[in-house]
Design an enzyme around this catalytic site. Structure first.
Site, PDB file in Angstrom:
ATOM      1  N   GLU A 191      -2.798  11.155 -10.831  1.00 23.35           N
ATOM      2  CA  GLU A 191      -2.610  10.806 -12.464  1.00 23.35           C
ATOM      3  C   GLU A 191      -3.638   9.871 -13.019  1.00 23.35           C
ATOM      4  O   GLU A 191      -3.724   8.745 -12.675  1.00 23.35           O
ATOM      5  CB  GLU A 191      -1.184  10.386 -12.962  1.00 23.35           C
ATOM      6  CG  GLU A 191      -0.986  10.393 -14.292  1.00 23.35           C
ATOM      7  CD  GLU A 191       0.503  10.133 -14.875  1.00 23.35           C
ATOM      8  OE1 GLU A 191       0.898  10.120 -15.709  1.00 23.35           O
ATOM      9  OE2 GLU A 191       1.111   9.307 -13.950  1.00 23.35           O
TER      10      GLU A 191
ATOM     11  N   GLU B 204      -3.451   3.447   1.662  1.00 25.01           N
ATOM     12  CA  GLU B 204      -3.891   3.707   3.249  1.00 25.01           C
ATOM     13  C   GLU B 204      -4.024   5.183   3.718  1.00 25.01           C
ATOM     14  O   GLU B 204      -3.213   5.900   3.442  1.00 25.01           O
ATOM     15  CB  GLU B 204      -2.846   3.153   3.811  1.00 25.01           C
ATOM     16  CG  GLU B 204      -2.905   3.231   5.446  1.00 25.01           C
ATOM     17  CD  GLU B 204      -1.674   3.047   6.087  1.00 25.01           C
ATOM     18  OE1 GLU B 204      -1.447   3.674   7.217  1.00 25.01           O
ATOM     19  OE2 GLU B 204      -0.900   1.987   5.876  1.00 25.01           O
TER      20      GLU B 204
ATOM     21  N   HIS C 255       2.867  11.511  -7.097  1.00 20.44           N
ATOM     22  CA  HIS C 255       1.449  11.527  -7.250  1.00 20.44           C
ATOM     23  C   HIS C 255       1.125  10.000  -7.322  1.00 20.44           C
ATOM     24  O   HIS C 255       1.814   9.199  -7.284  1.00 20.44           O
ATOM     25  CB  HIS C 255       0.914  11.772  -8.650  1.00 20.44           C
ATOM     26  CG  HIS C 255       1.607  11.413  -9.690  1.00 20.44           C
ATOM     27  ND1 HIS C 255       2.824  11.715 -10.401  1.00 20.44           N
ATOM     28  CD2 HIS C 255       1.280  10.112 -10.523  1.00 20.44           C
ATOM     29  CE1 HIS C 255       3.067  11.049 -11.333  1.00 20.44           C
ATOM     30  NE2 HIS C 255       2.567   9.925 -11.494  1.00 20.44           N
TER      31      HIS C 255
ATOM     32  N   HIS D   2       0.823  -0.969   0.132  1.00 22.94           N
ATOM     33  CA  HIS D   2       0.131  -0.020  -0.076  1.00 22.94           C
ATOM     34  C   HIS D   2       0.810   1.077  -0.132  1.00 22.94           C
ATOM     35  O   HIS D   2       2.210   1.350   0.509  1.00 22.94           O
ATOM     36  CB  HIS D   2      -0.958   0.146   1.209  1.00 22.94           C
ATOM     37  CG  HIS D   2      -0.213  -0.006   2.553  1.00 22.94           C
ATOM     38  ND1 HIS D   2      -0.137  -1.273   3.329  1.00 22.94           N
ATOM     39  CD2 HIS D   2       0.339   0.968   3.408  1.00 22.94           C
ATOM     40  CE1 HIS D   2       0.422  -1.018   4.399  1.00 22.94           C
ATOM     41  NE2 HIS D   2       0.788   0.376   4.408  1.00 22.94           N
TER      42      HIS D   2
END
Length: 164
Positions: free
Chosen positions: A154, A83, A101, A32
């Site tokens: 993005e 998360e 990003h 994550h």
């Protein structure tokens, strides 16, 4: 269980460092990415409503004064997730200059951006080809949006994107 990877990657792993790695001792995937949010419910609503993610689990730590929410497109054993971390006493966060990003795939970028715009999601960059072409000739069609805490996301046009 032996990690599945193409032979060319296995060979590169064994030769780049000059010694043979124990495959089982190496990381096998990204689990994550954590970002801190100022309003957990608002952020969960954004990732669910605007981006179609599902909240997979939520963990509250009252003694530590924080709550974690894990969101994604598939269960964690099959997919990387985001998360969201909400710290009870935090005032405001800065993103710093190191984080760039989050990227997601969509099969119809124009329809996706029209939908997001209708939801009043801030579109930072309208859909269009990247300004530069990679040395392999690839030139993705991309767009950028902003989440409620200002993190950039993005959106990459992948016409054959599968929903996992």
């Amino acid at each position: 269980m032996l990690r599945q990877m193409p032979n060319f990657q296995r060979e590169k792993m064994q030769t780049n460092s000059g010694f043979t790695h124990n495959i089982d001792a190496l990381p096998s995937r990204i689990l994550h990415t954590m970002i801190r949010v100022s309003d957990l419910e608002r952020s969960i609503a954004f990732y669910q409503d605007a981006l179609g993610m599902i909240e997979l689990r939520r963990e509250d730590y009252p003694e530590g004064q924080f709550t974690l929410s894990f969101l994604g497109y598939n269960h964690e054993p099959e997919s990387s997730v985001i998360e969201l971390t909400y710290n009870y006493a935090a005032a405001e966060y800065t993103h710093g200059s190191g984080f760039g990003h989050i990227a997601i795939a969509v099969s119809d970028i124009d329809a996706a951006c029209k939908r997001l715009s209708a939801m009043d999601v801030k579109i930072i960059r309208q859909p269009g080809p990247m300004a530069y072409t990679a040395t392999n000739g690839q030139r993705d069609v991309i767009a950028f949006i902003s989440d409620p805490d200002g993190y950039q996301i993005e959106i990459i046009s992948t016409p054959n994107a599968e929903r996992h």
